[in-house]
Scaffold this motif. Structure first.
Motif, PDB file in Angstrom:
ATOM      1  N   VAL A 121       0.838  -1.207   0.000  1.00 44.77           N
ATOM      2  CA  VAL A 121       0.000   0.000   0.000  1.00 44.77           C
ATOM      3  C   VAL A 121       0.874   1.258   0.000  1.00 44.77           C
ATOM      4  N   ALA A 122       1.964   1.236   0.792  1.00 41.60           N
ATOM      5  CA  ALA A 122       2.851   2.400   0.851  1.00 41.60           C
ATOM      6  C   ALA A 122       3.516   2.653  -0.501  1.00 41.60           C
ATOM      7  N   SER A 123       4.039   1.580  -1.143  1.00 40.34           N
ATOM      8  CA  SER A 123       4.749   1.746  -2.415  1.00 40.34           C
ATOM      9  C   SER A 123       3.816   2.217  -3.522  1.00 40.34           C
ATOM     10  N   ILE A 124       2.668   1.541  -3.650  1.00 38.41           N
ATOM     11  CA  ILE A 124       1.716   1.919  -4.708  1.00 38.41           C
ATOM     12  C   ILE A 124       1.124   3.299  -4.444  1.00 38.41           C
ATOM     13  N   GLY A 125       0.764   3.573  -3.190  1.00 37.30           N
ATOM     14  CA  GLY A 125       0.168   4.862  -2.850  1.00 37.30           C
ATOM     15  C   GLY A 125       1.107   6.030  -3.089  1.00 37.30           C
ATOM     16  N   LEU A 126       2.383   5.871  -2.687  1.00 39.91           N
ATOM     17  CA  LEU A 126       3.349   6.959  -2.892  1.00 39.91           C
ATOM     18  C   LEU A 126       3.614   7.188  -4.378  1.00 39.91           C
ATOM     19  N   THR A 130       2.906  10.777  -6.368  1.00 36.74           N
ATOM     20  CA  THR A 130       3.938  11.540  -7.084  1.00 36.74           C
ATOM     21  C   THR A 130       3.628  11.688  -8.566  1.00 36.74           C
ATOM     22  N   LEU A 131       2.850  10.739  -9.133  1.00 33.54           N
ATOM     23  CA  LEU A 131       2.511  10.819 -10.551  1.00 33.54           C
ATOM     24  C   LEU A 131       1.291  11.689 -10.821  1.00 33.54           C
ATOM     25  N   SER A 132       0.423  11.868  -9.826  1.00 34.10           N
ATOM     26  CA  SER A 132      -0.806  12.631 -10.034  1.00 34.10           C
ATOM     27  C   SER A 132      -0.521  14.124  -9.947  1.00 34.10           C
ATOM     28  N   GLU A 133      -1.340  14.915 -10.663  1.00 38.88           N
ATOM     29  CA  GLU A 133      -1.203  16.360 -10.647  1.00 38.88           C
ATOM     30  C   GLU A 133      -1.876  16.933  -9.403  1.00 38.88           C
ATOM     31  N   GLU A 134      -1.294  18.016  -8.886  1.00 39.56           N
ATOM     32  CA  GLU A 134      -1.830  18.657  -7.692  1.00 39.56           C
ATOM     33  C   GLU A 134      -2.945  19.617  -8.103  1.00 39.56           C
ATOM     34  N   LYS A 135      -4.182  19.115  -8.090  1.00 46.82           N
ATOM     35  CA  LYS A 135      -5.331  19.922  -8.485  1.00 46.82           C
ATOM     36  C   LYS A 135      -6.285  20.072  -7.303  1.00 46.82           C
ATOM     37  N   ILE A 193      10.903   3.805  -9.165  1.00 46.83           N
ATOM     38  CA  ILE A 193      10.186   4.657 -10.131  1.00 46.83           C
ATOM     39  C   ILE A 193       9.710   5.936  -9.448  1.00 46.83           C
ATOM     40  N   THR A 194       9.196   5.780  -8.227  1.00 47.58           N
ATOM     41  CA  THR A 194       8.769   6.952  -7.460  1.00 47.58           C
ATOM     42  C   THR A 194       9.936   7.896  -7.212  1.00 47.58           C
ATOM     43  N   PHE A 195      11.109   7.309  -6.895  1.00 47.36           N
ATOM     44  CA  PHE A 195      12.316   8.107  -6.652  1.00 47.36           C
ATOM     45  C   PHE A 195      12.708   8.895  -7.914  1.00 47.36           C
ATOM     46  N   ILE A 196      12.694   8.245  -9.075  1.00 47.50           N
ATOM     47  CA  ILE A 196      13.071   8.914 -10.333  1.00 47.50           C
ATOM     48  C   ILE A 196      12.102  10.053 -10.649  1.00 47.50           C
ATOM     49  N   ASN A 197      10.811   9.783 -10.485  1.00 50.83           N
ATOM     50  CA  ASN A 197       9.819  10.824 -10.780  1.00 50.83           C
ATOM     51  C   ASN A 197       9.993  12.029  -9.855  1.00 50.83           C
ATOM     52  N   THR A 198      10.282  11.769  -8.590  1.00 45.10           N
ATOM     53  CA  THR A 198      10.499  12.863  -7.638  1.00 45.10           C
ATOM     54  C   THR A 198      11.781  13.611  -7.954  1.00 45.10           C
ATOM     55  N   LEU A 199      12.815  12.894  -8.422  1.00 49.85           N
ATOM     56  CA  LEU A 199      14.079  13.536  -8.782  1.00 49.85           C
ATOM     57  C   LEU A 199      13.882  14.506  -9.948  1.00 49.85           C
ATOM     58  N   VAL A 200      13.108  14.064 -10.956  1.00 49.03           N
ATOM     59  CA  VAL A 200      12.812  14.950 -12.091  1.00 49.03           C
ATOM     60  C   VAL A 200      12.050  16.186 -11.623  1.00 49.03           C
ATOM     61  N   LYS A 201      11.109  15.979 -10.729  1.00 47.99           N
ATOM     62  CA  LYS A 201      10.327  17.095 -10.202  1.00 47.99           C
ATOM     63  C   LYS A 201      11.207  18.046  -9.403  1.00 47.99           C
ATOM     64  N   ALA A 209      10.780  20.232   0.260  1.00 50.51           N
ATOM     65  CA  ALA A 209       9.916  19.066   0.461  1.00 50.51           C
ATOM     66  C   ALA A 209      10.265  17.945  -0.519  1.00 50.51           C
ATOM     67  N   ASP A 210      10.534  18.276  -1.769  1.00 49.62           N
ATOM     68  CA  ASP A 210      10.893  17.252  -2.758  1.00 49.62           C
ATOM     69  C   ASP A 210      12.247  16.626  -2.450  1.00 49.62           C
ATOM     70  N   LEU A 211      13.173  17.410  -1.913  1.00 47.12           N
ATOM     71  CA  LEU A 211      14.472  16.855  -1.523  1.00 47.12           C
ATOM     72  C   LEU A 211      14.304  15.864  -0.380  1.00 47.12           C
ATOM     73  N   GLU A 212      13.456  16.203   0.582  1.00 45.87           N
ATOM     74  CA  GLU A 212      13.225  15.290   1.707  1.00 45.87           C
ATOM     75  C   GLU A 212      12.531  14.013   1.238  1.00 45.87           C
ATOM     76  N   LEU A 213      11.649  14.115   0.247  1.00 46.56           N
ATOM     77  CA  LEU A 213      11.013  12.918  -0.315  1.00 46.56           C
ATOM     78  C   LEU A 213      12.049  12.025  -0.995  1.00 46.56           C
ATOM     79  N   LEU A 214      13.036  12.630  -1.647  1.00 41.40           N
ATOM     80  CA  LEU A 214      14.104  11.834  -2.265  1.00 41.40           C
ATOM     81  C   LEU A 214      14.846  11.023  -1.215  1.00 41.40           C
ATOM     82  N   PHE A 215      15.176  11.648  -0.086  1.00 40.34           N
ATOM     83  CA  PHE A 215      15.832  10.919   1.004  1.00 40.34           C
ATOM     84  C   PHE A 215      14.916   9.818   1.545  1.00 40.34           C
ATOM     85  N   ALA A 216      13.599  10.148   1.659  1.00 44.52           N
ATOM     86  CA  ALA A 216      12.656   9.162   2.189  1.00 44.52           C
ATOM     87  C   ALA A 216      12.588   7.931   1.289  1.00 44.52           C
TER      88      ALA A 216
END
Length: 742
Positions: A121-126, A130-135, A193-201, A209-216
């Motif tokens: 759940v954690a892997s799929i949810g995260l 990260t892939l969804s747009e913030e609307k 994959i989540t890590f790569i997407n966050t790195l691009v972002k 916040a995005d840097l801390e997510l990369l560490f997480a």
């Protein structure tokens, strides 16, 4: 920036320590297991899992609160995701081997599957987040909560009920099975994959916040790998994996909530601060603007006025507050009642010009805008009137209109034509065109102003003007001659440049028809003067061969025989020479129509030399000719070119009163034909050289000063140049450059 750098150092240090722990675990696995006391494993595992559960529930709670403030999609789904992860981690902790009775006995089967469900759940949810747009989302979260509890109930019941039938994930004393490690590696792939997407972002946003997510995500990835290494549930690798996972969740909590939620609250505070500042600015604008601002109710009663009201109308606030606006100026009551009724019905009176009365009784011209003020339901509750005294402005406008009228009248009476044009697309449009010359051309200004150049009333003129217009629009000053309806005009174009860009071009047109005629008469006069001066030389040259003819004729009469043949031949030669000189004289003296034809320049020069030889001989001057080119064809009017050379050769002869040498050189330079006439005369002073060619300026006692002027004009009309170089007591060189025949 300093906090971001500090956070980066901490994150990299934590990653380094995690890699170090894993490396030491591999190298010294047996030693660490001996040092690690197995009896304390349950306690350590419980502390780490409870820490992870608390972090998950805290993240869920903060996410729930953040969605109320932001309505963001991230904070819509993240609370439910981490609530599910926290519940599965709690069930994993409660069913871990060695824990007290919870619904059923603890077992490796239940705790393993609860662990896998929490990680899945954690892997799929995260990854989803990260892939969804913030609307912005407006949704009832009760249904999502209901589905979340239903999912937890179904999965938990399934694991408890089918515990014995589920695939084995952990073998006692042997560690994880191939199935469990396969699932772990798949989850590692999702986290990667989540890590790569966050790195691009992060490369785009550079947010903390995005840097801390990369560490997480890096720590969670390490945790998943570490969990696949143990051989026993009490192995030290299990503890290392749980420690790394706990720090990973901590970074997620910090990234999503201590950063983004804090940022959200800061934005709210800043918004409130901006709103307060806006209110202060609006109040300052109301109090200090020089325009009059009046706030009235829907009936026209004055509620408040600013300081500008006193400056415009003369009344103070306490004198008008609470009164109807129409009672302040009773003589204008009907007009005011009309305006108030129109605005009360919902209309806005924009830039409404009217006459108002000041307190002292004087009348002023007012530009007024009156708008209704509505409440949230759209009901008109107040009216705002902004007034500006435009009395002086209107007087200035009237003066400007009068000046404009006078300027147009001056332009209209100007003898030539004054015009302006701009470029729109690929066309030129005249914005001004007037002058007395238009009457001579039988054109009215309205036939030109506002029209494209191709719509000019004179047929064919647009093609003649367009190239010059294009040249001036590039920023160059342009002057050219053109014939319009049998009138010769000089047109001058001056571009107006603003910020290094041409915005318009101002032009003037002058009638030079009479000037052209005068110039032609001057040319004829100069030609006649030159012919008169050469007449003496021609007569002397003619007298000599006549003397020879007379003498030999007498000899023929006195002698007979073969020797007479040579005398007769000599007589014929002299007669031919007389004929040639006479023809040249007639060609110069007789007026000719200007005709441009192809001629051999060397042949022309030789004729001029033969023509001028008698005068040179009289003045003891030797003429030397140098022809350094074989091709010398040009397009010219032969009479005009001869006139130029005769003038220049005559000037050179006159500059050598004591005799000397005259060199005439014809050569090719830079694909042009160049003629140099060099004398060894008295020379011209350097301060006088620039004035050569000015009309009526001459150094000769009996000169007219028009010869060089005419010569300059003739060479220019042949697309050539003429230049002088001189040194006193040394001599003068005249250099003429003419284009070859194309």
């Amino acid at each position: 920036m300093a906090n971001l750098l500090k956070q980066s150092k901490f994150g990299f240090s934590l990653l380094f320590i995690s890699f170090l722990l894993i490396g030491l675990g591999h190298i010294y696995q047996s030693s660490l297991n001996e040092l690690y006391m197995v009896e304390n494993h349950i306690f350590i595992h419980s502390i780490l899992e409870l820490f992870s559960v608390i972090v998950c529930f805290a993240a869920s709670l903060y996410g729930w609160k953040a969605f109320e403030e932001t309505k963001n999609r991230t904070f819509l789904w993240l609370p439910f995701i981490f609530f599910v992860v926290g519940v599965f981690d709690l069930l994993h902790f409660m069913t871990y081997p060695g824990m007290p009775f919870f619904l059923t006995e603890s077992s490796l089967e239940k705790t393993g599957w609860f662990w896998i469900m929490a990680r899945s759940v954690a892997s799929i949810g995260l990854l989803f987040l990260t892939l969804s747009e913030e609307k912005k989302r407006t949704i009832n979260r009760k249904w999502i909560g209901l589905y979340t509890f239903l999912f937890l109930f179904c999965v938990t019941s399934f694991i408890y009920y089918f515990e014995k039938d589920l695939p084995i994930l952990i073998v006692p004393n042997h560690g994880p099975t191939i199935l469990k490690n396969t699932i772990e590696y798949l989850l590692c792939l999702l986290i990667f994959i989540t890590f790569i997407n966050t790195l691009v972002k992060y490369q785009k946003t550079k947010l903390k916040a995005d840097l801390e997510l990369l560490f997480a995500f890096s720590l969670l990835l390490l945790s998943e790998f570490t969990i696949t290494f143990y051989t026993n549930v009490s192995d030290v690798f299990v503890v290392i994996g749980h420690i790394i996972k706990a720090f990973g969740y901590l970074f997620i909590l910090k990234a999503f909530f201590f950063s983004k939620l804090q940022l959200t609250f800061q934005q709210k505070q800043e918004t409130e601060k901006d709103l307060k500042n806006t209110q202060v600015l609006l109040q300052s604008f109301f109090d200090h603007t020089p325009d009059s601002i009046t706030i009235m109710d829907e009936k026209g009663m004055v509620l408040t006025v600013n300081q500008g009201f006193e400056k415009v109308y003369g009344w103070k606030e306490n004198e008008v507050k609470g009164k109807l606006f129409r009672d302040i100026m009773p003589e204008l009551r009907e007009n005011i009642d009309y305006v108030v009724s129109e605005v009360a019905s919902g209309k806005t009176m924009i830039a409404y010009n009217t006459t108002r009365q000041r307190k002292d009784g004087s009348k002023i011209l007012i530009n007024m805008t009156i708008s209704p003020i509505k409440d949230e339901q759209g009901k008109i509750v107040q009216m705002a009137a902004i007034s500006r005294d435009i009395t002086l402005q209107r007087e200035a406008e009237n003066r400007m209109l009068e000046m404009e009228r006078e300027l147009k009248e001056m332009v209209r009476k100007q003898q030539g034509v004054i015009f302006k044009f701009i470029k729109v697309g690929e066309d030129f449009i005249h914005t001004i065109c007037d002058g007395e010359l238009l009457n001579s051309l039988k054109i009215k200004p309205e036939q030109v102003v506002g029209k494209k150049i191709c719509e000019h009333p004179i047929e064919g003129i647009s093609d003649a003007l367009k190239d010059y217009y294009e040249q001036s629009w590039l920023g160059e000053d342009v002057t050219f001659e053109i014939t319009i309806s049998h009138i010769t005009c000089v047109i001058t174009l001056k571009p107006v440049i603003v910020n290094q860009e041409v915005v318009e071009v101002i032009g003037s047109c002058i009638d030079i028809t009479k000037l052209k005629r005068t110039e032609a008469l001057l040319q004829k006069s100069e030609k006649l003067a030159v012919v008169g001066e050469l007449a003496a030389g021609l007569a002397h040259e003619i007298r000599n061969p006549l003397t020879t003819l007379k003498g030999f004729t007498q000899l023929i009469d006195s002698q007979k025989g073969e020797t007479n043949r040579s005398y007769i031949e000599l007589m014929l030669s002299e007669l031919d020479r007389i004929e040639m000189i006479t023809n040249e004289f007639m060609a110069v003296a007789k007026p000719q129509a200007i005709t441009f034809q192809e001629h051999d320049l060397i042949k022309i020069v030789k004729q001029i030399v033969a023509f001028s030889a008698p005068q040179a001989l009289l003045n003891n001057i030797e003429i030397k000719e140098y022809y350094l080119t074989e091709y010398s064809d040009i397009i010219c009017d032969i009479n005009q070119i001869k006139q130029v050379f005769i003038n220049l050769v005559k000037n050179a002869i006159e500059a050598m009163p004591n005799g000397g040498s005259l060199k005439i050189i014809v050569e090719n330079q830079n694909d042009q034909i160049v003629i140099q006439i060099k004398d060894s005369g008295v020379g011209v002073p350097k301060d006088i050289l620039p004035r050569l060619g000015e009309p009526f300026y001459t150094l000769k006692e009996k000169g007219t000063g028009l010869g060089l002027m005419v010569s300059y004009r003739i060479i220019e009309s042949h697309q050539g140049t003429i230049a002088f170089e001189s040194e006193e007591h040394v001599g003068t060189t005249v250099k003429i450059t003419l284009p070859y025949k194309n």
